[in-house]
Design a protein around this motif. Structure first.
Motif, PDB file in Angstrom:
ATOM      1  N   SER A 219       2.974   7.841  74.921  1.00 47.55           N
ATOM      2  CA  SER A 219       2.592   6.678  74.122  1.00 47.55           C
ATOM      3  C   SER A 219       2.342   5.451  74.996  1.00 47.55           C
ATOM      4  O   SER A 219       1.466   4.629  74.694  1.00 47.55           O
ATOM      5  CB  SER A 219       3.676   6.368  73.080  1.00 47.55           C
ATOM      6  OG  SER A 219       4.845   5.839  73.691  1.00 47.55           O
ATOM      7  N   ILE A 220       3.127   5.319  76.074  1.00 45.51           N
ATOM      8  CA  ILE A 220       2.939   4.183  76.980  1.00 45.51           C
ATOM      9  C   ILE A 220       1.561   4.262  77.634  1.00 45.51           C
ATOM     10  O   ILE A 220       0.837   3.264  77.734  1.00 45.51           O
ATOM     11  CB  ILE A 220       4.043   4.146  78.050  1.00 45.51           C
ATOM     12  CG1 ILE A 220       5.419   3.998  77.398  1.00 45.51           C
ATOM     13  CG2 ILE A 220       3.802   3.010  79.041  1.00 45.51           C
ATOM     14  CD1 ILE A 220       5.574   2.765  76.541  1.00 45.51           C
TER      15      ILE A 220
ATOM     16  N   VAL B  77       8.985  12.998  75.835  1.00 49.42           N
ATOM     17  CA  VAL B  77       7.630  13.240  76.347  1.00 49.42           C
ATOM     18  C   VAL B  77       6.608  12.458  75.523  1.00 49.42           C
ATOM     19  O   VAL B  77       5.664  11.866  76.077  1.00 49.42           O
ATOM     20  CB  VAL B  77       7.309  14.751  76.330  1.00 49.42           C
ATOM     21  CG1 VAL B  77       5.826  14.989  76.605  1.00 49.42           C
ATOM     22  CG2 VAL B  77       8.159  15.484  77.353  1.00 49.42           C
ATOM     23  N   THR B  78       6.797  12.434  74.212  1.00 49.44           N
ATOM     24  CA  THR B  78       5.893  11.667  73.350  1.00 49.44           C
ATOM     25  C   THR B  78       5.962  10.187  73.684  1.00 49.44           C
ATOM     26  O   THR B  78       4.936   9.494  73.705  1.00 49.44           O
ATOM     27  CB  THR B  78       6.254  11.880  71.871  1.00 49.44           C
ATOM     28  OG1 THR B  78       6.211  13.270  71.566  1.00 49.44           O
ATOM     29  CG2 THR B  78       5.272  11.143  70.963  1.00 49.44           C
TER      30      THR B  78
ATOM     31  N   LEU C 111      -9.034   7.585  72.111  1.00 48.14           N
ATOM     32  CA  LEU C 111      -8.689   9.004  72.069  1.00 48.14           C
ATOM     33  C   LEU C 111      -7.210   9.255  72.391  1.00 48.14           C
ATOM     34  O   LEU C 111      -6.556  10.042  71.692  1.00 48.14           O
ATOM     35  CB  LEU C 111      -9.581   9.802  73.014  1.00 48.14           C
ATOM     36  CG  LEU C 111      -9.288  11.315  73.093  1.00 48.14           C
ATOM     37  CD1 LEU C 111      -9.461  11.970  71.722  1.00 48.14           C
ATOM     38  CD2 LEU C 111     -10.184  11.979  74.137  1.00 48.14           C
ATOM     39  N   PRO C 112      -6.645   8.594  73.426  1.00 41.63           N
ATOM     40  CA  PRO C 112      -5.212   8.820  73.691  1.00 41.63           C
ATOM     41  C   PRO C 112      -4.318   8.454  72.507  1.00 41.63           C
ATOM     42  O   PRO C 112      -3.322   9.134  72.256  1.00 41.63           O
ATOM     43  CB  PRO C 112      -4.933   7.923  74.907  1.00 41.63           C
ATOM     44  CG  PRO C 112      -6.246   7.813  75.596  1.00 41.63           C
ATOM     45  CD  PRO C 112      -7.247   7.770  74.488  1.00 41.63           C
TER      46      PRO C 112
ATOM     47  N   LEU D 261       2.846  13.167  67.402  1.00 41.73           N
ATOM     48  CA  LEU D 261       3.860  12.741  66.439  1.00 41.73           C
ATOM     49  C   LEU D 261       3.964  13.718  65.265  1.00 41.73           C
ATOM     50  O   LEU D 261       5.053  13.915  64.713  1.00 41.73           O
ATOM     51  CB  LEU D 261       3.534  11.333  65.931  1.00 41.73           C
ATOM     52  CG  LEU D 261       3.682  10.212  66.971  1.00 41.73           C
ATOM     53  CD1 LEU D 261       3.167   8.891  66.412  1.00 41.73           C
ATOM     54  CD2 LEU D 261       5.140  10.074  67.417  1.00 41.73           C
ATOM     55  N   ILE D 262       2.848  14.310  64.896  1.00 42.77           N
ATOM     56  CA  ILE D 262       2.884  15.328  63.842  1.00 42.77           C
ATOM     57  C   ILE D 262       3.697  16.535  64.311  1.00 42.77           C
ATOM     58  O   ILE D 262       4.514  17.093  63.560  1.00 42.77           O
ATOM     59  CB  ILE D 262       1.456  15.742  63.451  1.00 42.77           C
ATOM     60  CG1 ILE D 262       0.739  14.582  62.735  1.00 42.77           C
ATOM     61  CG2 ILE D 262       1.480  16.979  62.548  1.00 42.77           C
ATOM     62  CD1 ILE D 262      -0.717  14.845  62.438  1.00 42.77           C
ATOM     63  N   VAL D 263       3.502  16.931  65.576  1.00 45.61           N
ATOM     64  CA  VAL D 263       4.289  18.042  66.139  1.00 45.61           C
ATOM     65  C   VAL D 263       5.770  17.670  66.168  1.00 45.61           C
ATOM     66  O   VAL D 263       6.642  18.488  65.837  1.00 45.61           O
ATOM     67  CB  VAL D 263       3.785  18.393  67.551  1.00 45.61           C
ATOM     68  CG1 VAL D 263       4.698  19.430  68.205  1.00 45.61           C
ATOM     69  CG2 VAL D 263       2.350  18.906  67.490  1.00 45.61           C
TER      70      VAL D 263
END
Length: 218
Positions: free
Chosen positions: A65-66, A60-61, A77-78, A86-88
């Motif tokens: 990211s794309i 999902v990340t 902002l995105p 990424l921290i999660v």
């Protein structure tokens, strides 16, 4: 620093993130379906579920990211939200890796309980595989399936050694690989920060250039 090298590093780590997510999901399904009784004892359903959830998080990340990287320079902002994602992901990696690592500290007890909980048919397969009888001792009548190897064996060794040796190697490889995902996530996090900084810089100079009537600094 030129924009293309930064985007090159970013793309490399993003593809690595995709690979990590695919590996987590694929192995979760493959190991769940495989016919390997000892592996099913060592790698529990909870481990497989944790690996599947981690893989979904990473995939999902990657998809997000794309969408974040294709935004115009002034829309950052995105990318900032991507770094929070990424921290999660890092927290998920640490939790899953530590959960598996913790099991390596209690292998004898954990897999002793698991060995006693499985059916006699599964115990027989393990006993035949390692030519052993019982778990802690070869005279544990309640844990020995007197078929196959143990039906005629005398002075056979107990199964605790081979089982914990297999478990130790397997779990060490898994949690080391999971912790390795953290390096990929960190690389993408830092690359995203560089992209954000570069885009802010480009956008700042674009605005200055616009105020100067598009004549640049020459």
């Amino acid at each position: 620093m030129p924009t293309k090298p930064i985007l090159g590093f970013w793309a490399f780590f993003d593809v690595c993130l995709l690979a990590a997510g695919v590996i987590s999901v694929v192995f979760a399904f493959v190991w769940q379906e495989g016919d390997h009784p000892l592996r099913h004892i060592v790698i529990t359903g909870m481990d497989l579920t944790a690996g599947l959830v981690l893989g979904i998080f990473l995939l999902v990340t990657f998809v997000f990211s794309i969408g974040a990287i294709v935004q115009p320079n002034h829309v950052i902002l995105p990318l900032a939200l991507l770094n929070w994602a990424l921290i999660v992901d890092t927290l998920a990696v640490v939790i899953v890796g530590t959960m598996i690592w913790w099991a390596t500290l209690q292998e004898r007890k954990i897999f002793g309980d698991a060995f006693s909980a499985v059916s006699s048919e599964v115990r027989q397969e393990i006993q035949d595989q390692f030519s052993c009888c019982g778990y802690y001792f070869n005279n544990e009548t309640q844990l020995i399936t007197l078929q196959g190897f143990c039906q005629t064996a005398t002075n056979a060794t107990a199964c605790v050694g081979p089982i914990t040796a297999y478990a130790d190697e397997t779990l060490n490889n898994i949690f080391t690989s999971v912790y390795g995902f953290a390096a990929i996530i960190t690389g993408l996090f830092l690359s995203t920060l560089c992209v954000i900084k570069k885009r802010q810089e480009v956008e700042r100079f674009r605005r200055i250039d616009a105020k100067r009537g598009g004549r640049g600094f020459v």
